[in-house]
Motif scaffolding. Structure first.
Motif, short mmCIF file in Angstrom:
data_model
loop_
_atom_site.label_atom_id
_atom_site.label_comp_id
_atom_site.label_asym_id
_atom_site.label_seq_id
_atom_site.Cartn_x
_atom_site.Cartn_y
_atom_site.Cartn_z
N HIS A 215 0.80 -1.24 0.00
CA HIS A 215 0.00 0.00 0.00
C HIS A 215 0.83 1.29 0.00
N GLY A 216 2.14 1.17 0.11
CA GLY A 216 2.98 2.36 0.14
C GLY A 216 3.28 2.82 1.55
N LEU A 217 4.33 3.63 1.68
CA LEU A 217 4.79 4.05 3.00
C LEU A 217 3.77 4.92 3.72
N ARG A 218 3.16 5.88 3.00
CA ARG A 218 2.27 6.84 3.66
C ARG A 218 1.11 6.13 4.35
N LYS A 219 0.47 5.19 3.66
CA LYS A 219 -0.66 4.49 4.26
C LYS A 219 -0.19 3.55 5.38
N SER A 220 0.98 2.94 5.17
CA SER A 220 1.46 1.98 6.17
C SER A 220 1.87 2.66 7.47
N LEU A 221 2.04 3.98 7.45
CA LEU A 221 2.34 4.69 8.69
C LEU A 221 1.19 4.56 9.69
N LEU A 222 -0.03 4.27 9.17
CA LEU A 222 -1.15 4.01 10.07
C LEU A 222 -0.92 2.70 10.82
N THR A 223 -0.27 1.74 10.17
CA THR A 223 0.08 0.49 10.85
C THR A 223 1.06 0.77 11.98
#
Length: 209
Positions: free
Chosen positions: A34-42
Motif C-alpha cells: 500500500h505504500g509508505l504513507r498508508k502503512s504509517l497508520l500500521t
C-alpha cells in the motif's frame, strides 16, 4: 533517573528491536502493498498499543495482566488468527487479471491498517514481557514517577517509530520499482509476511506456556 540508566535503557530497547518480529514483518507487508504513507497508520497502531502497555506497566496493571494466562492467551490467538486471515486474503487477491499486466491499486481502509498494527503489537508476547517485567526496572523510587515514565516512554516510541518507518520505507522503495507480474508477487510476498508474523506470534505464545 541518571543518564547512565537512560543509556542502558536505550541499549536494551535497541537490542529488543534489532531482531525483526511480527510488527516489523507486518510493516514490510503493508508498505510493499500500500505504500509508505498508508502503512504509517500500521506503525501508529503499533505505537498506540505500546503506549497503553507502557502506561499499564507504570501503573502496575501489566504485571497483573501478565499473570492472567487465560486473558493473554485470548488476546494472542485473536491476533494470530487475524493476521493469518489477512495474509490469505492478500495472497488470494493478487491476480494477473488486469489488462496489459497492470495491477490496479487496491483500496484499503486506514482504520484497518491501524487495527492491524495495534492487534499485532498487543498480541506480541515479547512486548508484554518487556513492559511487564523490564520497563518498571528502569524507574527509580528515589525520583518522581511521571518525569521518568514520560522520558522512558518517549524514548521507546521514538526508537520504535524510527525502526518501523525504516522497514516501511525500504519495502515501499522496492515495491515502487516493480510493475505488472512483479507487483503481484510483491503482494503475495506481503501476504506471506503476514502469515509468517502470525506463526511467530503463535510460536512465542506456545513457548511462554
Amino acid at each position: 533517573m541518571t543518564f547512565e540508566i537512560w543509556t542502558i535503557y536505550v541499549a536494551t530497547v535497541f537490542a529488543l528491536m534489532s531482531t525483526p518480529g511480527p510488527s516489523q514483518l507486518l510493516m514490510l507487508s503493508n508498505s510493499g502493498a500500500h505504500g509508505l504513507r498508508k502503512s504509517l497508520l500500521t506503525a501508529a497502531g503499533d505505537l498506540s498499543a505500546n503506549s497503553l502497555q507502557m502506561l499499564a506497566a507504570g501503573l502496575g496493571v501489566a504485571a497483573i495482566l501478565a499473570m492472567s494466562a487465560a486473558a493473554l492467551a485470548v488476546i494472542k490467538w485473536i491476533g494470530v488468527a487475524y493476521l493469518i486471515w489477512l495474509g490469505i486474503r492478500m495472497i488470494r487477491r493478487a491476480k494477473l487479471n488486469a489488462p496489459r499486466g497492470d495491477v490496479p491499486e487496491r483500496s484499503v481502509s486506514l482504520r484497518n491498517l491501524w487495527v492491524q498494527g495495534f492487534l499485532t503489537s498487543a498480541a506480541n508476547p515479547k512486548a508484554v514481557v518487556f513492559f511487564a517485567a523490564l520497563f518498571p526496572q528502569f524507574i527509580s523510587a528515589d525520583h518522581a514517577f511521571w518525569p521518568q515514565f514520560l522520558i522512558l516512554s518517549a524514548t521507546y516510541i521514538i526508537m520504535d517509530g524510527i525502526f518501523l518507518s525504516s522497514y516501511g520505507a525500504g519495502a515501499s522503495w522496492i515495491a515502487a520499482r516493480f510493475k505488472g507480474a512483479a507487483k503481484v508477487w510483491i503482494e503475495r510476498i506481503g501476504g506471506s509476511f503476514m502469515i509468517v508474523a502470525a506463526i511467530l506470534l503463535g510460536l512465542k505464545s506456545i513457548a511462554r506456556q
